[in-house]
Write a protein that holds these residues in place. Structure first.
Motif, PDB file in Angstrom:
ATOM      1  N   VAL A   1       0.840  -1.190   0.000  1.00 39.06           N
ATOM      2  CA  VAL A   1       0.000   0.000   0.000  1.00 39.06           C
ATOM      3  C   VAL A   1       0.870   1.231   0.000  1.00 39.06           C
ATOM      4  O   VAL A   1       0.808   2.056  -0.880  1.00 39.06           O
ATOM      5  N   GLY A   2       1.693   1.367   1.016  1.00 37.21           N
ATOM      6  CA  GLY A   2       2.490   2.577   1.173  1.00 37.21           C
ATOM      7  C   GLY A   2       3.882   2.423   0.628  1.00 37.21           C
ATOM      8  O   GLY A   2       4.366   1.334   0.361  1.00 37.21           O
ATOM      9  N   GLU A   3       4.528   3.544   0.496  1.00 40.78           N
ATOM     10  CA  GLU A   3       5.882   3.605  -0.015  1.00 40.78           C
ATOM     11  C   GLU A   3       6.886   3.125   1.028  1.00 40.78           C
ATOM     12  O   GLU A   3       7.954   2.635   0.716  1.00 40.78           O
ATOM     13  N   TRP A   4       6.541   3.227   2.306  1.00 42.66           N
ATOM     14  CA  TRP A   4       7.474   2.914   3.391  1.00 42.66           C
ATOM     15  C   TRP A   4       7.039   1.665   4.154  1.00 42.66           C
ATOM     16  O   TRP A   4       6.958   1.652   5.362  1.00 42.66           O
ATOM     17  N   ALA A   5       6.743   0.598   3.445  1.00 39.99           N
ATOM     18  CA  ALA A   5       6.176  -0.601   4.066  1.00 39.99           C
ATOM     19  C   ALA A   5       7.183  -1.336   4.954  1.00 39.99           C
ATOM     20  O   ALA A   5       8.386  -1.320   4.709  1.00 39.99           O
ATOM     21  N   LEU A   6       6.637  -1.994   5.987  1.00 41.20           N
ATOM     22  CA  LEU A   6       7.439  -2.916   6.786  1.00 41.20           C
ATOM     23  C   LEU A   6       7.906  -4.050   5.873  1.00 41.20           C
ATOM     24  O   LEU A   6       7.181  -4.454   4.961  1.00 41.20           O
ATOM     25  N   ASP A   7       9.101  -4.593   6.131  1.00 38.06           N
ATOM     26  CA  ASP A   7       9.579  -5.703   5.318  1.00 38.06           C
ATOM     27  C   ASP A   7       8.824  -6.981   5.693  1.00 38.06           C
ATOM     28  O   ASP A   7       8.102  -7.039   6.688  1.00 38.06           O
ATOM     29  N   ARG A   8       8.989  -8.016   4.881  1.00 33.66           N
ATOM     30  CA  ARG A   8       8.255  -9.274   5.045  1.00 33.66           C
ATOM     31  C   ARG A   8       8.485  -9.888   6.418  1.00 33.66           C
ATOM     32  O   ARG A   8       7.551 -10.352   7.074  1.00 33.66           O
ATOM     33  N   THR A   9       9.724  -9.896   6.889  1.00 30.67           N
ATOM     34  CA  THR A   9      10.007 -10.509   8.193  1.00 30.67           C
ATOM     35  C   THR A   9       9.414  -9.684   9.333  1.00 30.67           C
ATOM     36  O   THR A   9       8.976 -10.240  10.333  1.00 30.67           O
ATOM     37  N   ALA A  10       9.377  -8.375   9.177  1.00 26.79           N
ATOM     38  CA  ALA A  10       8.750  -7.522  10.198  1.00 26.79           C
ATOM     39  C   ALA A  10       7.240  -7.756  10.219  1.00 26.79           C
ATOM     40  O   ALA A  10       6.629  -7.792  11.297  1.00 26.79           O
ATOM     41  N   LEU A  11       6.632  -7.914   9.053  1.00 24.16           N
ATOM     42  CA  LEU A  11       5.192  -8.205   9.000  1.00 24.16           C
ATOM     43  C   LEU A  11       4.894  -9.547   9.663  1.00 24.16           C
ATOM     44  O   LEU A  11       3.905  -9.684  10.392  1.00 24.16           O
ATOM     45  N   SER A  12       5.760 -10.540   9.446  1.00 21.13           N
ATOM     46  CA  SER A  12       5.586 -11.846  10.103  1.00 21.13           C
ATOM     47  C   SER A  12       5.682 -11.710  11.617  1.00 21.13           C
ATOM     48  O   SER A  12       4.908 -12.326  12.359  1.00 21.13           O
ATOM     49  N   GLN A  13       6.607 -10.888  12.084  1.00 20.84           N
ATOM     50  CA  GLN A  13       6.754 -10.648  13.518  1.00 20.84           C
ATOM     51  C   GLN A  13       5.507  -9.960  14.071  1.00 20.84           C
ATOM     52  O   GLN A  13       5.030 -10.284  15.159  1.00 20.84           O
ATOM     53  N   LEU A  14       4.981  -9.014  13.317  1.00 16.65           N
ATOM     54  CA  LEU A  14       3.763  -8.313  13.720  1.00 16.65           C
ATOM     55  C   LEU A  14       2.600  -9.292  13.867  1.00 16.65           C
ATOM     56  O   LEU A  14       1.849  -9.233  14.851  1.00 16.65           O
ATOM     57  N   VAL A  15       2.460 -10.209  12.920  1.00 14.28           N
ATOM     58  CA  VAL A  15       1.403 -11.226  13.001  1.00 14.28           C
ATOM     59  C   VAL A  15       1.580 -12.069  14.261  1.00 14.28           C
ATOM     60  O   VAL A  15       0.620 -12.309  14.993  1.00 14.28           O
ATOM     61  N   GLU A  16       2.817 -12.494  14.520  1.00 13.93           N
ATOM     62  CA  GLU A  16       3.079 -13.324  15.704  1.00 13.93           C
ATOM     63  C   GLU A  16       2.726 -12.587  16.998  1.00 13.93           C
ATOM     64  O   GLU A  16       2.066 -13.140  17.873  1.00 13.93           O
ATOM     65  N   VAL A  17       3.154 -11.331  17.106  1.00 13.28           N
ATOM     66  CA  VAL A  17       2.871 -10.551  18.316  1.00 13.28           C
ATOM     67  C   VAL A  17       1.370 -10.325  18.454  1.00 13.28           C
ATOM     68  O   VAL A  17       0.799 -10.471  19.540  1.00 13.28           O
ATOM     69  N   TYR A  18       0.699  -9.984  17.367  1.00  9.70           N
ATOM     70  CA  TYR A  18      -0.749  -9.737  17.422  1.00  9.70           C
ATOM     71  C   TYR A  18      -1.491 -10.988  17.878  1.00  9.70           C
ATOM     72  O   TYR A  18      -2.349 -10.927  18.762  1.00  9.70           O
ATOM     73  N   ARG A  19      -1.163 -12.115  17.276  1.00 13.07           N
ATOM     74  CA  ARG A  19      -1.877 -13.352  17.622  1.00 13.07           C
ATOM     75  C   ARG A  19      -1.578 -13.796  19.052  1.00 13.07           C
ATOM     76  O   ARG A  19      -2.436 -14.369  19.712  1.00 13.07           O
ATOM     77  N   ARG A  20      -0.373 -13.540  19.527  1.00 12.14           N
ATOM     78  CA  ARG A  20      -0.022 -13.912  20.896  1.00 12.14           C
ATOM     79  C   ARG A  20      -0.699 -12.995  21.909  1.00 12.14           C
ATOM     80  O   ARG A  20      -1.229 -13.436  22.915  1.00 12.14           O
ATOM     81  N   ARG A  21      -0.707 -11.675  21.640  1.00 14.11           N
ATOM     82  CA  ARG A  21      -1.248 -10.693  22.588  1.00 14.11           C
ATOM     83  C   ARG A  21      -2.760 -10.527  22.474  1.00 14.11           C
ATOM     84  O   ARG A  21      -3.399 -10.139  23.442  1.00 14.11           O
ATOM     85  N   ARG A  22      -3.307 -10.726  21.272  1.00 12.10           N
ATOM     86  CA  ARG A  22      -4.737 -10.502  21.008  1.00 12.10           C
ATOM     87  C   ARG A  22      -5.198  -9.160  21.579  1.00 12.10           C
ATOM     88  O   ARG A  22      -6.089  -9.088  22.425  1.00 12.10           O
ATOM     89  N   PRO A  23      -4.585  -8.074  21.123  1.00  9.56           N
ATOM     90  CA  PRO A  23      -4.895  -6.757  21.689  1.00  9.56           C
ATOM     91  C   PRO A  23      -6.301  -6.283  21.315  1.00  9.56           C
ATOM     92  O   PRO A  23      -6.702  -6.387  20.160  1.00  9.56           O
ATOM     93  N   PRO A  24      -7.051  -5.770  22.285  1.00  9.89           N
ATOM     94  CA  PRO A  24      -8.367  -5.222  21.958  1.00  9.89           C
ATOM     95  C   PRO A  24      -8.243  -3.917  21.160  1.00  9.89           C
ATOM     96  O   PRO A  24      -9.112  -3.598  20.360  1.00  9.89           O
ATOM     97  N   HIS A  25      -7.149  -3.178  21.383  1.00 12.14           N
ATOM     98  CA  HIS A  25      -6.914  -1.931  20.654  1.00 12.14           C
ATOM     99  C   HIS A  25      -5.436  -1.819  20.305  1.00 12.14           C
ATOM    100  O   HIS A  25      -4.576  -2.210  21.102  1.00 12.14           O
ATOM    101  N   VAL A  26      -5.185  -1.273  19.123  1.00 15.59           N
ATOM    102  CA  VAL A  26      -3.822  -1.110  18.607  1.00 15.59           C
ATOM    103  C   VAL A  26      -3.633   0.330  18.169  1.00 15.59           C
ATOM    104  O   VAL A  26      -4.531   0.926  17.558  1.00 15.59           O
ATOM    105  N   ALA A  27      -2.470   0.900  18.474  1.00 15.32           N
ATOM    106  CA  ALA A  27      -2.077   2.204  17.929  1.00 15.32           C
ATOM    107  C   ALA A  27      -0.920   1.947  16.975  1.00 15.32           C
ATOM    108  O   ALA A  27       0.061   1.302  17.333  1.00 15.32           O
ATOM    109  N   GLU A  28      -1.074   2.446  15.770  1.00 17.06           N
ATOM    110  CA  GLU A  28      -0.037   2.284  14.748  1.00 17.06           C
ATOM    111  C   GLU A  28       0.382   3.671  14.277  1.00 17.06           C
ATOM    112  O   GLU A  28      -0.468   4.477  13.903  1.00 17.06           O
ATOM    113  N   PHE A  29       1.669   3.927  14.283  1.00 16.59           N
ATOM    114  CA  PHE A  29       2.202   5.211  13.831  1.00 16.59           C
ATOM    115  C   PHE A  29       2.935   4.986  12.518  1.00 16.59           C
ATOM    116  O   PHE A  29       4.007   4.392  12.484  1.00 16.59           O
TER     117      PHE A  29
END
Length: 188
Positions: A1-29
Motif C-alpha cells: 500500500v504505502g511507499e514505506w512498508a514494513l519488510d516481510r520478516t517484520a510483517l511476520s513478527q507483527l502477526v506473531e505478536v498480534y496473535r499472541r497478545r490478542r490486543p483489543p486496541h492497537v495504535a499504529e504510527f
C-alpha cells in the motif's frame, strides 16, 4: 500500500505478536501495508469496531490507505487518522512528531495494548523518539511496543534512551530485515 512498508520478516513478527497478545486496541504510527494486515488480523479475531487507530502524517497516504481498506472490506476495523507533524518538547528537547492533541483524542477512547511505531518518516525530518512517550499517557498498561528499522543508528539511540525511562522496558531487537525493537510500556 504505502511507499514505506514494513519488510516481510517484520510483517511476520507483527502477526506473531498480534496473535499472541490478542490486543483489543492497537495504535499504529505510520500507515500502509501493516495497516491492511492489522485490519485482516482484527477481522480474523472477531473484533466488531475500529480496534486499530493508524496515525499518518501525509493526507494523501491517509486517503490511499482508506481506499485500500474499503476495497478489501476492512475499513470498519481501522480508523486512519491524519496526524500532522508538529513541534513537540519532550524532556526539554524539541522534536517534530505527530500532533499530541490528535494522539490524545484518538487514543483516550481506545487505549491500546499494542503500539507499533514505523513513523514519522525519516525524510520528513520527524523523530520517532517522542512517539512512544506521547502515546504512553493513553495506553492500557502494560502495552507491548514495536519499533521498526531498529538497526538504524537513530533507532538504536532511541531504544537506548527509552530503556532509561521509567515505565519502559526494552526486551531486545528481533532480527528482521531492518530490525524490530520490542518492549513493554506502562502508563505514566
Amino acid at each position: 500500500v504505502g511507499e514505506w512498508a514494513l519488510d516481510r520478516t517484520a510483517l511476520s513478527q507483527l502477526v506473531e505478536v498480534y496473535r499472541r497478545r490478542r490486543p483489543p486496541h492497537v495504535a499504529e504510527f505510520g500507515s500502509g501495508t501493516s495497516t491492511v494486515l492489522l485490519a485482516a488480523l482484527a477481522r480474523e479475531s472477531g473484533v466488531e469496531w475500529p480496534a486499530i487507530v493508524s496515525f499518518e502524517q501525509d493526507p494523501a497516504e491517509v486517503a490511499k490507505v482508506r481506499a485500500t481498506l474499503r476495497a478489501r472490506g476492512l475499513d470498519q476495523f481501522v480508523d486512519v487518522v491524519h496526524a500532522p507533524l508538529t513541534p513537540v518538547v519532550v524532556g526539554g528537547m524539541k522534536f517534530l512528531c505527530y500532533s499530541p492533541g490528535v494522539i490524545a483524542e484518538a487514543l483516550d477512547r481506545r487505549p491500546p495494548t499494542l503500539v507499533i511505531i514505523d513513523g514519522p518518516s525519516q525524510v520528513s525530518g520527524g523523530s520517532r523518539y517522542p512517539t512512544l512517550l506521547l502515546s504512553q499517557r493513553h495506553i492500557a498498561a502494560p502495552a507491548t511496543f514495536l519499533l521498526d528499522d531498529a538497526w538504524r543508528d537513530e533507532e538504536l539511540t532511541i531504544g537506548e534512551y527509552w530503556s532509561r525511562l521509567p515505565g519502559i522496558t526494552v526486551d531486545g531487537i528481533v532480527p528482521t530485515e531492518h530490525g524490530m525493537l520490542i518492549g513493554t510500556v506502562s502508563a505514566v
